[in-house]
Design an enzyme around this catalytic site. Structure first.
Site, PDB file in Angstrom:
ATOM      1  CB  CYS A  87      -1.071  -0.078   1.264  1.00 48.01           C
ATOM      2  SG  CYS A  87      -2.407   1.083   1.019  1.00 48.01           S
ATOM      3  CG  HIS A 195      -3.242  -3.611   3.277  1.00 45.73           C
ATOM      4  ND1 HIS A 195      -2.350  -3.061   4.132  1.00 45.73           N
ATOM      5  CD2 HIS A 195      -3.984  -2.625   2.644  1.00 45.73           C
ATOM      6  CE1 HIS A 195      -2.470  -1.723   3.966  1.00 45.73           C
ATOM      7  NE2 HIS A 195      -3.443  -1.529   3.111  1.00 45.73           N
ATOM      8  CD  GLU A 197      -0.565  -5.421   5.892  1.00 43.54           C
ATOM      9  OE1 GLU A 197      -0.195  -5.987   4.926  1.00 43.54           O
ATOM     10  OE2 GLU A 197      -0.734  -4.304   5.901  1.00 43.54           O
TER      11      GLU A 197
END
EC number: 6.3.5.3
Lengths: 221, 76
Positions: A87, A195, A197
């Site tokens: 990002c 993302h 994560e």
């Protein structure tokens, strides 16, 4: 396996990234502040997290790309250390010219925050080896400036070299050729708007992101 | 010495913000606007005698992203 997360003023996904790295390696990453001019010794993997570094002033990622620590990150990338930018981290990597292209305001002008489907375009890279070629995975996005742009010649070149890692299955933000993630020419730097994560635990609604960290951090059998 | 820097999107690069401004102008009843492109204006107060090369480097290395933007330097 020693990992590092670079932290800028305005980073807000640094802790999520740290959790992802520790989940896979069993060791907490070094959190490295942007003012540092060197990385800790022996770092094997560097992550640039999401957020709004320097308040997105001037352009998203522009200030962070000129911060002292980025010289050390760039040197490490040149030595072959894997670097993952997610990002805002992707925006920083393009601004630092470690990756081609630029990330512009979303074509629809809206902040897009939802889980999107991606096609794995390159399943041979160190980041994507746990995925099958052409596999569809689901990873959340949350961004305002994710509209990937590069001139046609650059797009043709990176496509021809297999450097498009991920593509959105549907238009999310107006990105050229629906590109969601790009590798550098050596294959050790990956920038992506989604993302991973945020998809490492069943409680997140899916674990497709965990596989990226497992592949990149060499935990796969 | 005041130096003006104008940063604009390259021709052909889609400008969603310009498009939104265009639509808003039409919504206000202003017809006859063919196109709108938004850019950035930066005013620098630099030492007298700052060289063109230095000003150019400031633009190329930070003020503009030359992948998507052009810049124009206007000095007194």
């Amino acid at each position: 396996m020693k990992t590092a997360v670079i932290v800028f003023p305005g980073s807000n996904c640094d802790r999520d990234m740290a959790v992802a790295l520790e989940t896979v390696t069993g060791q907490a990453p070094a959190m490295v502040w942007h003012r540092e001019s060197a990385l800790p010794d022996g770092i094997d993997f560097i992550a640039l997290p999401g957020g709004f570094s320097y308040g997105d002033y001037l352009r998203s990622g522009a200030m962070a790309a000129r911060s002292p620590i980025l010289r050390a990150v760039s040197d490490a990338a040149g030595r072959g250390v894997p670097v993952l930018g997610v990002c805002n981290g992707f925006q920083v990597l393009t601004e630092a010219q470690l990756l081609p292209g630029a990330l512009m305001r979303n074509a629809g002008l809206n902040f897009v925050c939802r889980t999107v489907a991606l096609t794995v375009e390159n399943s041979q890279s160190l980041f994507t080896a746990s995925y099958g070629a052409g596999e569809q995975i689901n990873i959340p996005v949350a961004h305002h400036d994710g509209n990937y742009f590069a001139d046609a010649a650059t797009l043709d070149r990176i496509e021809g070299e297999g450097r498009v890692a991920f593509r959105y299955t549907d238009s999310v933000n107006g990105s050229a050729r629906n590109i969601a993630g790009v590798l550098n020419d050596a294959g050790n730097v990956l920038g992506m708007m989604p993302h991973p994560e945020r998809a490492i635990d069943r409680a997140h609604g899916g674990t497709d992101g965990l596989r990226l960290f497992e592949a990149a951090l060499g935990v796969l059998a | 010495m005041k130096v003006n820097v104008y940063v604009t999107l390259k021709p052909g690069v889609l400008d969603p913000q310009g498009k939104a401004i265009h639509h808003a102008l039409e919504g206000l009843g202003f017809g006859g606007v063919a196109d709108v492109r938004a850019g950035r204006f930066i005013e620098l107060d630099v030492a007298d005698g700052t060289s063109d090369a230095d000003l150019d480097a400031m633009c190329a290395r930070l003020l503009a992203n030359t992948v998507i933007e052009n810049y124009r330097i206007e000095r007194p």
